[in-house]
Scaffold this active site. Structure first.
Site, mmCIF file in Angstrom:
data_model
loop_
_atom_site.group_PDB
_atom_site.id
_atom_site.type_symbol
_atom_site.label_atom_id
_atom_site.label_comp_id
_atom_site.label_asym_id
_atom_site.label_seq_id
_atom_site.Cartn_x
_atom_site.Cartn_y
_atom_site.Cartn_z
ATOM 1 N N ARG A 126 0.818 -1.238 0.000
ATOM 2 C CA ARG A 126 0.000 0.000 0.000
ATOM 3 C C ARG A 126 0.841 1.274 0.000
ATOM 4 N NH1 ARG A 126 -4.060 -2.355 3.679
ATOM 5 N NH2 ARG A 126 -5.684 -3.199 2.350
ATOM 6 N N LYS A 148 5.345 11.832 -11.359
ATOM 7 C CA LYS A 148 4.520 11.049 -12.286
ATOM 8 C C LYS A 148 5.185 9.687 -12.447
ATOM 9 C CE LYS A 148 2.240 14.415 -15.255
ATOM 10 N NZ LYS A 148 2.133 14.936 -16.627
ATOM 11 N N GLU A 190 14.355 17.742 -23.896
ATOM 12 C CA GLU A 190 13.546 18.128 -22.728
ATOM 13 C C GLU A 190 14.146 19.364 -22.042
ATOM 14 O OE1 GLU A 190 10.640 16.779 -22.064
ATOM 15 O OE2 GLU A 190 10.652 14.610 -22.436
ATOM 16 N N LYS A 232 10.854 22.973 -13.415
ATOM 17 C CA LYS A 232 9.868 21.907 -13.198
ATOM 18 C C LYS A 232 9.352 21.940 -11.758
ATOM 19 C CE LYS A 232 8.384 17.267 -14.037
ATOM 20 N NZ LYS A 232 8.493 16.028 -14.767
ATOM 21 N N GLU A 242 -1.672 18.322 -12.230
ATOM 22 C CA GLU A 242 -1.942 18.756 -13.601
ATOM 23 C C GLU A 242 -3.403 19.155 -13.822
ATOM 24 O OE1 GLU A 242 0.380 16.632 -16.565
ATOM 25 O OE2 GLU A 242 -1.204 16.976 -18.013
ATOM 26 N N ARG A 246 0.618 22.629 -15.165
ATOM 27 C CA ARG A 246 1.569 21.522 -15.335
ATOM 28 C C ARG A 246 1.492 20.950 -16.759
ATOM 29 N NH1 ARG A 246 3.485 16.552 -11.378
ATOM 30 N NH2 ARG A 246 4.902 15.686 -12.924
ATOM 31 N N ASN A 250 4.051 19.436 -21.128
ATOM 32 C CA ASN A 250 3.843 18.497 -22.237
ATOM 33 C C ASN A 250 4.037 19.164 -23.591
ATOM 34 O OD1 ASN A 250 3.190 16.280 -20.557
ATOM 35 N ND2 ASN A 250 1.181 17.159 -20.221
ATOM 36 N N HIS A 253 4.601 17.113 -26.680
ATOM 37 C CA HIS A 253 4.312 15.708 -26.359
ATOM 38 C C HIS A 253 3.083 15.160 -27.082
ATOM 39 C CE1 HIS A 253 7.344 16.450 -23.391
ATOM 40 N NE2 HIS A 253 7.237 15.263 -22.857
ATOM 41 N N HIS A 257 3.977 11.940 -28.677
ATOM 42 C CA HIS A 257 3.389 10.651 -28.277
ATOM 43 C C HIS A 257 2.744 9.949 -29.466
ATOM 44 C CE1 HIS A 257 3.109 11.530 -23.656
ATOM 45 N NE2 HIS A 257 4.299 11.099 -24.023
ATOM 46 N N HIS A 271 11.929 8.788 -26.887
ATOM 47 C CA HIS A 271 10.939 9.741 -26.380
ATOM 48 C C HIS A 271 11.385 11.194 -26.660
ATOM 49 C CE1 HIS A 271 7.967 11.525 -23.697
ATOM 50 N NE2 HIS A 271 8.941 12.174 -23.096
HETATM 51 P P1 NAD Z 1 15.578 4.830 -20.498
HETATM 52 O O1 NAD Z 1 15.315 4.701 -19.074
HETATM 53 O O2 NAD Z 1 15.093 3.752 -21.408
HETATM 54 O O3 NAD Z 1 17.145 5.032 -20.720
HETATM 55 C C1 NAD Z 1 17.625 5.098 -22.036
HETATM 56 C C2 NAD Z 1 18.735 4.063 -22.273
HETATM 57 O O4 NAD Z 1 19.922 4.544 -21.671
HETATM 58 C C3 NAD Z 1 18.456 2.698 -21.658
HETATM 59 O O5 NAD Z 1 18.936 1.716 -22.528
HETATM 60 C C4 NAD Z 1 19.305 2.717 -20.382
HETATM 61 O O6 NAD Z 1 19.709 1.435 -20.022
HETATM 62 C C5 NAD Z 1 20.473 3.539 -20.818
HETATM 63 N N1 NAD Z 1 21.173 4.273 -19.765
HETATM 64 C C6 NAD Z 1 20.638 4.882 -18.693
HETATM 65 N N2 NAD Z 1 21.580 5.561 -18.029
HETATM 66 C C7 NAD Z 1 22.744 5.341 -18.681
HETATM 67 C C8 NAD Z 1 24.077 5.784 -18.477
HETATM 68 N N3 NAD Z 1 24.396 6.631 -17.506
HETATM 69 N N4 NAD Z 1 25.032 5.354 -19.345
HETATM 70 C C9 NAD Z 1 24.716 4.531 -20.385
HETATM 71 N N5 NAD Z 1 23.467 4.102 -20.636
HETATM 72 C C10 NAD Z 1 22.500 4.519 -19.792
HETATM 73 O O7 NAD Z 1 14.974 6.176 -21.104
HETATM 74 P P2 NAD Z 1 14.945 7.699 -20.643
HETATM 75 O O8 NAD Z 1 15.128 8.486 -21.869
HETATM 76 O O9 NAD Z 1 15.803 7.963 -19.461
HETATM 77 O O10 NAD Z 1 13.444 7.842 -20.147
HETATM 78 C C11 NAD Z 1 12.373 7.648 -21.036
HETATM 79 C C12 NAD Z 1 11.179 7.243 -20.215
HETATM 80 O O11 NAD Z 1 10.863 8.277 -19.289
HETATM 81 C C13 NAD Z 1 9.936 7.020 -21.067
HETATM 82 O O12 NAD Z 1 9.286 5.862 -20.637
HETATM 83 C C14 NAD Z 1 9.090 8.244 -20.753
HETATM 84 O O13 NAD Z 1 7.709 7.995 -20.861
HETATM 85 C C15 NAD Z 1 9.477 8.539 -19.341
HETATM 86 N N6 NAD Z 1 9.268 9.918 -18.917
HETATM 87 C C16 NAD Z 1 8.628 10.110 -17.745
HETATM 88 C C17 NAD Z 1 8.438 11.395 -17.279
HETATM 89 C C18 NAD Z 1 7.811 11.617 -15.939
HETATM 90 O O14 NAD Z 1 7.490 12.750 -15.609
HETATM 91 N N7 NAD Z 1 7.663 10.585 -15.139
HETATM 92 C C19 NAD Z 1 8.914 12.487 -18.022
HETATM 93 C C20 NAD Z 1 9.573 12.245 -19.221
HETATM 94 C C21 NAD Z 1 9.750 10.943 -19.665
HETATM 95 N N1 GLY Z 2 6.872 15.274 -17.982
HETATM 96 C C1 GLY Z 2 5.630 15.977 -17.763
HETATM 97 C C2 GLY Z 2 5.300 16.147 -16.332
HETATM 98 O O1 GLY Z 2 6.021 15.736 -15.452
HETATM 99 O O2 GLY Z 2 4.286 16.711 -16.036
#
Ligand code: NAD
Ligand code: GLY
Length: 376
Positions: A126, A148, A190, A232, A242, A246, A250, A253, A257, A271
């Site tokens: 929980r 998020k 970003e 942020k 949001e 907030r 996006n 996005h 998306h 992404h």
């Molecule tokens: P990811 O986590 O897939 O990392 C990208 C790649 O880099 C992976 O293969 C990972 O293994 C590798 N990697 C990570 N750190 C490394 C390092 N220091 N050295 C070498 N390789 C490394 O992708 P990302 O771009 O970090 O994140 C994308 C994800 O984040 C998506 O799912 C997206 O929807 C999400 N996202 C969430 C939010 C939020 O607010 N929660 C905001 C933006 C994106």
């Molecule tokens: N990445 C969009 C948000 O955190 O609201």
């Protein structure tokens, strides 16, 4: 050992407020920051099989020297891990490790690991506390901050999740040294977003210093990650769930998306690459609607192209896309309300705004122009 300077950004959310520490060497020094938060010296570190051989050991060493017993949980790298199957696997491994309700777990990795671990933390027994140690530029400036958390389902990306704030974020700039260039660029999109939303001075700074940042200059990175996190944090503090501003985060996005859905959330399009294309198209749509000067849309396009980001769907490898298919994906966007998409558009650089009632004909015209353009 921690580098010379640590920049601290506060995310102000009353009793759920937390700090983002930005500096070099924070992974190897993690225990000094996390141990005081622990009720008992037990944790689990969730990471992926690309990050583990690069950055897990210094974290384990730091925790173990501080007397903290750690269970590492290593999942496959990639977007496919943000799924019910790996959520199930992660929860089971947390039970196997006998993680208790009062413990913290640690996410070490990019946005995939951060989003999955944060969601698992929101439902495990929980709800337990979690700490983000983001290792991609994208995760340091965006996904690790703001709470998020989500997994993907066949209906779309991030459609099952929860708002769940971390207790601490350690953004170790030295972890970015091992990041492949394509991933670094995707994260940079970003960073640019914050300049375009409400900080034209920062966009100007990026025009001058973007290449230095992308080459790994730690001072430039620390400045840009700090500005991004402050931006942020301010938006999230004002509108955590949001209900209003907030949504500005996006920017790019809705288009992005749709492109990610069309490419099956695969390596064909990262992404951040989708966000870069989406920001270019959001400004083109704004110019078409007479909201911003076409010259401003051009300035953004030129900057994204100058640093090496793709800006056109035609630059995506594989089968070509159609404007109609992309428009259909937009109808599943989380920002759809009463059947209408809310677009994040702009009245200029640093002046993003929300707009409903955008005619499909205008969106299609922008998509068709982008699909007709090679982006070179
Ligand atoms: P990811 O986590 O897939 O990392 C990208 C790649 O880099 C992976 O293969 C990972 O293994 C590798 N990697 C990570 N750190 C490394 C390092 N220091 N050295 C070498 N390789 C490394 O992708 P990302 O771009 O970090 O994140 C994308 C994800 O984040 C998506 O799912 C997206 O929807 C999400 N996202 C969430 C939010 C939020 O607010 N929660 C905001 C933006 C994106
Ligand atoms: N990445 C969009 C948000 O955190 O609201």
């Amino acid at each position: 050992m921690t580098g010379d300077t640590i920049d601290t950004v506060r995310v102000d959310l009353g009793g759920r407020s937390y700090d983002i520490l930005i500096g070099s060497g924070l992974i190897a020094d993690a225990a000094n920051h996390v141990a005081p938060m622990f009720k008992r010296p037990v944790t689990a570190v969730v990471t992926d099989d690309t990050v583990a051989p690069l950055h897990l050991q210094p974290l384990l060493d730091s925790l173990e020297v501080a007397g903290i017993s750690v269970t590492p949980i290593i999942l496959p790298a990639g977007e496919g891990t943000k799924s019910f199957a790996y959520l199930d696997s992660l929860l089971n491994q947390l039970f196997d490790a006998q993680i208790e309700r009062g413990d913290h777990i640690i996410a070490l990795g990019g946005g995939v690991i951060g989003d999955l671990t944060g969601f698992a933390a929101s439902i495990f027994r929980r709800g337990i506390d979690f700490i983000q140690i983001p290792t991609t530029l994208l995760a340091q400036v965006d996904s690790s901050v703001g709470g998020k958390t989500a997994i993907n389902v066949p209906y779309g990306k991030n459609l099952v999740g929860a708002f769940n704030q971390p207790r601490l974020v350690l953004a170790d700039l030295s972890a970015l040294d091992t990041l492949p260039e394509r991933q670094r660029l995707a994260g940079y999109a970003e960073v640019v977003k914050y300049g375009l939303i409400n900080d034209s001075d920062f966009f100007g700074w990026l025009q001058e210093n973007g290449p230095r940042l992308l080459s790994g200059d730690q001072q430039a990175l620390q400045y840009a990650v700090g500005v991004s996190c402050r931006s942020k944090a301010a938006i999230v503090s004002a509108d955590e769930r949001e209900s209003g501003q907030r949504a500005l985060l996006n920017l790019g996005h809705t288009f992005g998306h749709a492109l990610e859905a069309e490419t099956g959330y695969s390596d064909r399009l990262l992404h951040g690459e989708g966000v870069a294309m989406g920001m270019a198209m959001a400004f083109e749509l704004s110019a078409r609607l007479g909201m911003c000067a076409p010259a401003e849309a051009d300035i953004i396009l030129q900057h994204l192209q100058a640093v090496g980001l793709p800006t056109r769907p035609t630059q995506v490898a594989g089968p070509s896309m159609t404007a109609a298919d992309l428009l259909a994906h937009m109808a599943q966007d989380k920002k759809v309300s009463e059947g209408k998409v809310t677009f994040v558009l702009a009245e200029g650089i640093g002046k993003a705004c929300l707009k409903r009632d955008v005619a499909d004909t205008d969106v299609l015209a922008v998509l068709e122009a982008a699909l007709a353009n090679s982006g070179s």
